[in-house]
Design a protein around this motif. Structure first.
Motif, PDB file in Angstrom:
ATOM      1  N   ASP A 184      14.004   7.828  35.262  1.00  0.00           N
ATOM      2  CA  ASP A 184      14.712   8.562  34.238  1.00  0.00           C
ATOM      3  C   ASP A 184      13.536   9.593  33.477  1.00  0.00           C
ATOM      4  O   ASP A 184      12.616   9.471  33.435  1.00  0.00           O
ATOM      5  N   GLY A 185      14.242  10.734  33.389  1.00  0.00           N
ATOM      6  CA  GLY A 185      13.374  11.795  32.746  1.00  0.00           C
ATOM      7  C   GLY A 185      12.395  12.354  33.636  1.00  0.00           C
ATOM      8  O   GLY A 185      11.529  13.437  33.192  1.00  0.00           O
ATOM      9  N   THR A 186      12.454  12.194  35.162  1.00  0.00           N
ATOM     10  CA  THR A 186      11.519  12.886  35.982  1.00  0.00           C
ATOM     11  C   THR A 186      12.145  14.167  36.596  1.00  0.00           C
ATOM     12  O   THR A 186      13.270  14.344  36.689  1.00  0.00           O
ATOM     13  N   ASP A 187      11.250  15.012  37.320  1.00  0.00           N
ATOM     14  CA  ASP A 187      11.690  16.040  37.990  1.00  0.00           C
ATOM     15  C   ASP A 187      10.941  16.331  39.205  1.00  0.00           C
ATOM     16  O   ASP A 187       9.871  17.272  39.101  1.00  0.00           O
ATOM     17  N   HIS A 188      10.865  15.459  40.285  1.00  0.00           N
ATOM     18  CA  HIS A 188      10.089  15.539  41.502  1.00  0.00           C
ATOM     19  C   HIS A 188      10.280  16.965  42.177  1.00  0.00           C
ATOM     20  O   HIS A 188      11.227  17.328  42.213  1.00  0.00           O
ATOM     21  N   ALA A 189       9.226  17.445  42.677  1.00  0.00           N
ATOM     22  CA  ALA A 189       9.332  18.551  43.088  1.00  0.00           C
ATOM     23  C   ALA A 189       9.882  18.435  44.839  1.00  0.00           C
ATOM     24  O   ALA A 189      10.152  19.463  45.301  1.00  0.00           O
ATOM     25  N   SER A 190       9.678  17.090  45.427  1.00  0.00           N
ATOM     26  CA  SER A 190      10.038  16.991  46.858  1.00  0.00           C
ATOM     27  C   SER A 190      10.506  15.629  46.885  1.00  0.00           C
ATOM     28  O   SER A 190      10.531  14.736  45.961  1.00  0.00           O
ATOM     29  N   HIS A 191      11.332  15.488  47.971  1.00  0.00           N
ATOM     30  CA  HIS A 191      11.756  13.910  48.321  1.00  0.00           C
ATOM     31  C   HIS A 191      10.383  13.016  48.606  1.00  0.00           C
ATOM     32  O   HIS A 191      10.608  11.899  48.254  1.00  0.00           O
ATOM     33  N   LYS A 192       9.316  13.518  49.243  1.00  0.00           N
ATOM     34  CA  LYS A 192       8.336  12.891  49.389  1.00  0.00           C
ATOM     35  C   LYS A 192       7.719  12.541  48.204  1.00  0.00           C
ATOM     36  O   LYS A 192       7.113  11.236  47.996  1.00  0.00           O
ATOM     37  N   GLU A 193       7.796  13.367  47.110  1.00  0.00           N
ATOM     38  CA  GLU A 193       6.912  12.756  46.062  1.00  0.00           C
ATOM     39  C   GLU A 193       7.697  11.756  45.143  1.00  0.00           C
ATOM     40  O   GLU A 193       7.246  10.801  44.570  1.00  0.00           O
ATOM     41  N   GLN A 194       9.216  11.803  45.408  1.00  0.00           N
ATOM     42  CA  GLN A 194      10.080  11.064  44.660  1.00  0.00           C
ATOM     43  C   GLN A 194       9.897   9.535  45.354  1.00  0.00           C
ATOM     44  O   GLN A 194      10.038   8.439  44.784  1.00  0.00           O
ATOM     45  N   GLY A 195      10.209   9.584  46.518  1.00  0.00           N
ATOM     46  CA  GLY A 195       9.748   8.339  47.534  1.00  0.00           C
ATOM     47  C   GLY A 195       8.560   7.782  47.257  1.00  0.00           C
ATOM     48  O   GLY A 195       8.445   6.614  47.250  1.00  0.00           O
ATOM     49  N   SER A 196       7.535   8.284  47.118  1.00  0.00           N
ATOM     50  CA  SER A 196       6.226   7.908  46.825  1.00  0.00           C
ATOM     51  C   SER A 196       6.112   7.167  45.278  1.00  0.00           C
ATOM     52  O   SER A 196       5.830   6.033  45.160  1.00  0.00           O
ATOM     53  N   MET A 197       7.012   7.871  44.459  1.00  0.00           N
ATOM     54  CA  MET A 197       7.120   7.062  43.136  1.00  0.00           C
ATOM     55  C   MET A 197       7.874   5.931  43.156  1.00  0.00           C
ATOM     56  O   MET A 197       7.557   4.897  42.549  1.00  0.00           O
ATOM     57  N   ILE A 198       9.018   5.806  44.157  1.00  0.00           N
ATOM     58  CA  ILE A 198       9.668   4.573  44.169  1.00  0.00           C
ATOM     59  C   ILE A 198       8.903   3.453  44.811  1.00  0.00           C
ATOM     60  O   ILE A 198       8.665   2.213  44.223  1.00  0.00           O
ATOM     61  N   ARG A 199       8.034   3.846  45.817  1.00  0.00           N
ATOM     62  CA  ARG A 199       7.291   2.879  46.569  1.00  0.00           C
ATOM     63  C   ARG A 199       6.086   2.237  45.571  1.00  0.00           C
ATOM     64  O   ARG A 199       6.001   1.257  45.467  1.00  0.00           O
ATOM     65  N   ARG A 200       5.579   3.154  44.808  1.00  0.00           N
ATOM     66  CA  ARG A 200       4.497   2.816  43.925  1.00  0.00           C
ATOM     67  C   ARG A 200       5.096   1.805  43.199  1.00  0.00           C
ATOM     68  O   ARG A 200       4.585   0.673  42.341  1.00  0.00           O
ATOM     69  N   TYR A 201       6.422   2.120  42.571  1.00  0.00           N
ATOM     70  CA  TYR A 201       7.076   1.103  41.231  1.00  0.00           C
ATOM     71  C   TYR A 201       7.315  -0.429  42.044  1.00  0.00           C
ATOM     72  O   TYR A 201       7.178  -1.139  41.390  1.00  0.00           O
ATOM     73  N   ILE A 202       7.684  -0.299  43.395  1.00  0.00           N
ATOM     74  CA  ILE A 202       8.122  -1.391  43.886  1.00  0.00           C
ATOM     75  C   ILE A 202       6.880  -2.319  44.057  1.00  0.00           C
ATOM     76  O   ILE A 202       6.716  -3.553  43.692  1.00  0.00           O
ATOM     77  N   ILE A 203       5.667  -1.597  44.305  1.00  0.00           N
ATOM     78  CA  ILE A 203       4.474  -2.530  44.577  1.00  0.00           C
ATOM     79  C   ILE A 203       3.858  -2.777  43.297  1.00  0.00           C
ATOM     80  O   ILE A 203       3.843  -4.173  42.881  1.00  0.00           O
ATOM     81  N   TRP A 204       4.189  -2.271  42.048  1.00  0.00           N
ATOM     82  CA  TRP A 204       3.746  -2.545  40.898  1.00  0.00           C
ATOM     83  C   TRP A 204       4.718  -3.645  40.437  1.00  0.00           C
ATOM     84  O   TRP A 204       4.067  -4.541  39.775  1.00  0.00           O
ATOM     85  N   ARG A 205       6.131  -3.705  40.647  1.00  0.00           N
ATOM     86  CA  ARG A 205       6.958  -4.312  40.041  1.00  0.00           C
ATOM     87  C   ARG A 205       6.681  -5.979  40.609  1.00  0.00           C
ATOM     88  O   ARG A 205       6.728  -6.981  40.073  1.00  0.00           O
ATOM     89  N   ASN A 206       6.259  -5.979  42.181  1.00  0.00           N
ATOM     90  CA  ASN A 206       6.012  -7.186  42.670  1.00  0.00           C
ATOM     91  C   ASN A 206       4.674  -7.939  42.091  1.00  0.00           C
ATOM     92  O   ASN A 206       4.593  -9.048  42.286  1.00  0.00           O
TER      93      ASN A 206
END
Length: 224
Positions: A184-206
């Protein structure tokens, strides 16, 4: 949705002809000039402040303040010139863990790759059940029976939610938390940056499954 500013003309059908109903002289130049003259005669000279044609009220005051910065805006994303990405995700109810893979396509081949990954997380003798919606790559059809054949050969049960009822799946609340904390409220410059954010969230969430903020968002979104 943009509103239409052009006048809408009524049309009446008579036999095989279409006739436009209206006032043909309403927009004539002479009529417009006379209407404008009558309007200026009725309007007092001190009714309002003079401003340049096309200027908006309040713009001069806004431009006169040097301490006001331009309003931050996110760039428009009406088109997707670089395509989109798809998230394959699974939520383990017993372990309270979220798994996810970001893929460029979502088809049966990619779906089976993710299912093989889920199967590898548990011993082959343990039967696992996967709850999923009836999206076409998840289904077994007469033309393509790979999904059903794989589930029968690998001790896996596929349980589908009813049509238009994917919200019954417990993972939907996890998607709400993912959007809230990572997208929410993000504006990623590339798909790689967005995918990295999603993977980092999954690690933090677990690692922080008992976080109070996370539990509050999940409990509020949880339906089933």
């Amino acid at each position: 949705m943009r509103r239409l500013r052009h006048p809408v003309h009524r049309r009446t059908v008579e036999g095989h002809r279409t006739r436009r109903v209206g006032h043909p002289t309403r927009h004539a130049p002479a009529v417009r000039r006379r209407q404008a003259a009558r309007h200026h005669r009725r309007t007092p000279s001190h009714a309002g402040r003079a401003r340049a044609p096309g200027a908006r009220p309040g713009r001069a005051r806004a431009e006169g303040r040097s301490d006001r910065e331009p309003r931050p805006r996110r760039r428009a994303t009406y088109t997707r010139p670089h395509g989109v990405r798809h998230l394959f995700a699974a939520y383990d109810l017993a372990r309270d863990k979220l798994y996810g893979h970001v893929k460029p396509k979502k088809n049966r081949t990619r779906f089976l790759e993710f299912c093989r990954y889920l199967r590898s997380l548990y011993p082959p003798k343990i039967r696992i059940a996967i709850v999923l919606n009836n999206f076409s790559p998840h289904l077994t059809t007469k033309k393509d029976s790979r999904v059903g054949d794989w589930a029968a050969a690998n001790n896996v049960e596929l349980a589908y939610t009813p049509t238009n009822s994917s919200w019954l799946n417990r993972i939907e609340a996890q998607f709400t938390a993912l959007r809230y904390f990572a997208l929410d409220g993000t504006d990623h410059a590339s798909h790689k940056e967005q995918g990295s954010m999603i993977r980092r969230y999954i690690i933090w969430r677990n690692r922080h499954a008992a976080d109070q903020r996370l539990r509050a968002v999940v409990d509020r979104a949880n339906i089933a």
